[in-house]
Design a protein around this motif. Structure first.
Motif, PDB file in Angstrom:
ATOM      1  N   GLY A  61       1.148  -1.285  -0.060  1.00 51.36           N
ATOM      2  CA  GLY A  61      -0.200  -0.261   0.098  1.00 51.36           C
ATOM      3  C   GLY A  61       0.709   1.319   0.152  1.00 51.36           C
ATOM      4  N   LEU A  62       2.329   1.091   0.812  1.00 50.23           N
ATOM      5  CA  LEU A  62       3.190   2.334   0.427  1.00 50.23           C
ATOM      6  C   LEU A  62       3.423   3.043   0.125  1.00 50.23           C
ATOM      7  N   MET A  63       4.171   1.317  -1.494  1.00 47.01           N
ATOM      8  CA  MET A  63       4.417   1.369  -2.374  1.00 47.01           C
ATOM      9  C   MET A  63       3.743   2.273  -3.328  1.00 47.01           C
ATOM     10  N   LEU A  64       2.534   1.725  -3.311  1.00 49.67           N
ATOM     11  CA  LEU A  64       2.312   2.317  -4.405  1.00 49.67           C
ATOM     12  C   LEU A  64       1.806   3.898  -4.614  1.00 49.67           C
ATOM     13  N   ILE A  65       1.539   4.612  -2.749  1.00 49.53           N
ATOM     14  CA  ILE A  65       0.784   5.340  -2.458  1.00 49.53           C
ATOM     15  C   ILE A  65       2.555   5.978  -2.950  1.00 49.53           C
ATOM     16  N   LEU A  66       3.392   5.871  -2.882  1.00 50.47           N
ATOM     17  CA  LEU A  66       4.791   6.484  -3.247  1.00 50.47           C
ATOM     18  C   LEU A  66       5.377   6.890  -4.359  1.00 50.47           C
ATOM     19  N   GLY A  67       4.253   6.060  -5.505  1.00 55.77           N
ATOM     20  CA  GLY A  67       4.724   5.731  -6.780  1.00 55.77           C
ATOM     21  C   GLY A  67       3.677   6.859  -7.652  1.00 55.77           C
ATOM     22  N   LEU A  68       2.283   6.992  -6.507  1.00 58.91           N
ATOM     23  CA  LEU A  68       1.746   7.930  -6.893  1.00 58.91           C
ATOM     24  C   LEU A  68       2.297   9.337  -6.862  1.00 58.91           C
ATOM     25  N   ILE A  70       5.366  10.355  -6.661  1.00 59.99           N
ATOM     26  CA  ILE A  70       6.696  10.376  -7.509  1.00 59.99           C
ATOM     27  C   ILE A  70       6.121  11.115  -8.505  1.00 59.99           C
ATOM     28  N   LEU A  71       4.957  10.584  -9.004  1.00 56.44           N
ATOM     29  CA  LEU A  71       4.105  11.260 -10.372  1.00 56.44           C
ATOM     30  C   LEU A  71       4.061  12.258 -10.367  1.00 56.44           C
ATOM     31  N   PHE A  72       2.593  13.410  -9.150  1.00 60.63           N
ATOM     32  CA  PHE A  72       2.730  14.040  -8.884  1.00 60.63           C
ATOM     33  C   PHE A  72       3.066  15.419  -8.146  1.00 60.63           C
ATOM     34  N   ARG A  77      11.676  12.988  -4.927  1.00 65.05           N
ATOM     35  CA  ARG A  77      11.964  11.802  -5.728  1.00 65.05           C
ATOM     36  C   ARG A  77      13.232  10.817  -4.796  1.00 65.05           C
ATOM     37  N   LEU A  78      14.239  11.446  -4.748  1.00 63.04           N
ATOM     38  CA  LEU A  78      15.082  11.187  -3.956  1.00 63.04           C
ATOM     39  C   LEU A  78      14.774  10.514  -3.130  1.00 63.04           C
ATOM     40  N   PHE A  79      14.122  10.980  -1.562  1.00 61.67           N
ATOM     41  CA  PHE A  79      13.642  10.421  -0.287  1.00 61.67           C
ATOM     42  C   PHE A  79      12.339   9.081  -1.070  1.00 61.67           C
ATOM     43  N   TYR A  80      11.229   9.412  -1.855  1.00 64.60           N
ATOM     44  CA  TYR A  80      10.835   8.547  -2.479  1.00 64.60           C
ATOM     45  C   TYR A  80      11.045   7.167  -3.173  1.00 64.60           C
ATOM     46  N   SER A  81      11.691   7.554  -4.122  1.00 61.38           N
ATOM     47  CA  SER A  81      12.490   6.032  -4.682  1.00 61.38           C
ATOM     48  C   SER A  81      13.386   5.356  -3.665  1.00 61.38           C
ATOM     49  N   VAL A  82      13.674   6.054  -2.674  1.00 62.15           N
ATOM     50  CA  VAL A  82      14.711   5.253  -2.122  1.00 62.15           C
ATOM     51  C   VAL A  82      14.119   4.511  -1.019  1.00 62.15           C
ATOM     52  N   VAL A 108      10.941  -2.045  -7.413  1.00 63.96           N
ATOM     53  CA  VAL A 108      12.835  -1.898  -7.654  1.00 63.96           C
ATOM     54  C   VAL A 108      12.994  -1.305  -8.699  1.00 63.96           C
ATOM     55  N   THR A 109      12.746  -1.855 -10.010  1.00 59.71           N
ATOM     56  CA  THR A 109      13.249  -1.111 -11.036  1.00 59.71           C
ATOM     57  C   THR A 109      12.404   0.245 -11.378  1.00 59.71           C
ATOM     58  N   GLY A 110      11.221   0.253 -11.092  1.00 59.83           N
ATOM     59  CA  GLY A 110      10.024   1.970 -10.331  1.00 59.83           C
ATOM     60  C   GLY A 110      11.228   2.679 -10.163  1.00 59.83           C
ATOM     61  N   SER A 111      11.560   2.299  -8.600  1.00 56.16           N
ATOM     62  CA  SER A 111      12.116   3.397  -8.224  1.00 56.16           C
ATOM     63  C   SER A 111      14.197   3.607  -8.597  1.00 56.16           C
ATOM     64  N   CYS A 112      14.596   2.714  -9.068  1.00 59.29           N
ATOM     65  CA  CYS A 112      15.552   2.865  -9.610  1.00 59.29           C
ATOM     66  C   CYS A 112      15.354   4.590 -11.231  1.00 59.29           C
ATOM     67  N   LEU A 113      14.074   3.995 -11.575  1.00 58.46           N
ATOM     68  CA  LEU A 113      14.186   5.197 -12.658  1.00 58.46           C
ATOM     69  C   LEU A 113      13.926   6.730 -12.198  1.00 58.46           C
ATOM     70  N   ALA A 114      13.438   6.393 -10.425  1.00 64.62           N
ATOM     71  CA  ALA A 114      13.198   7.544 -10.453  1.00 64.62           C
ATOM     72  C   ALA A 114      14.253   8.357  -9.709  1.00 64.62           C
ATOM     73  N   PHE A 115      14.947   7.428  -9.076  1.00 65.17           N
ATOM     74  CA  PHE A 115      16.056   8.044  -8.704  1.00 65.17           C
ATOM     75  C   PHE A 115      16.916   8.300  -9.413  1.00 65.17           C
ATOM     76  N   GLY A 116      17.070   7.994 -10.920  1.00 67.67           N
ATOM     77  CA  GLY A 116      17.974   7.879 -11.686  1.00 67.67           C
ATOM     78  C   GLY A 116      17.879   9.648 -12.991  1.00 67.67           C
TER      79      GLY A 116
END
Length: 149
Positions: A61-68, A70-72, A77-82, A108-116
């Motif tokens: 659930g937290l992953m879903l919220i963090l993905g959203l 990152i979008l909005f 994004r650095l804190f959210y992706s880590v 993991v892939t989405g977090s790495c893309l957001a971090f980079g």
């Protein structure tokens, strides 16, 4: 009031998408959603840890919220992706081996893309556009900016 040319939804969405780590946030949110869906699987391999599997629902659930987020809110994004990559790895133990590896890998892939993602990077131009610009200026593609024509 002057008449402005109307722009479609697609160009507006492309401009919005270009200003944020779109694919990273989307993959992280999809990974969280997939893990949440596998929690309801009617399989005997479903694993529940904690108070009625609370952690199994909390982490995706937290992953879903963090993905959203990152979008909005791409400025954080650095804190959210880590945090997203740590939560994704935590689902290995709490949520059916990370949604049977699919949600874990998406997260993991989405977090790495957001971090980079780099916000100040100039958008890339297509090869077709570069060739067209080179033809209009009379230069060939092999010539650099500092070389004589």
């Amino acid at each position: 009031m002057p008449e402005r040319p109307r722009q479609g939804v697609r160009p507006a969405f492309r401009r919005w998408r270009a200003r944020r780590p779109f694919w990273g946030g989307l993959l992280l949110a999809l990974g969280g959603g997939e893990i949440l869906l596998t929690e309801k699987a009617s399989l005997k391999v479903v694993m529940h840890i904690g108070m009625q599997g609370l952690a199994g629902y909390l982490l995706p659930g937290l992953m879903l919220i963090l993905g959203l987020l990152i979008l909005f809110n791409p400025s954080q994004r650095l804190f959210y992706s880590v945090t997203g990559v740590l939560l994704s790895l935590g689902t290995w133990l709490t949520s059916n081996l990370g949604g049977f590896f699919v949600g874990l890998l998406l997260g993991v892939t989405g977090s790495c893309l957001a971090f980079g993602w780099l916000p100040d990077q100039e958008p890339r131009t297509s090869r077709r556009r570069r060739r067209k610009e080179a033809r209009t200026t009379g230069r060939s593609l092999g010539e650099g900016a500092g070389e004589p024509a």
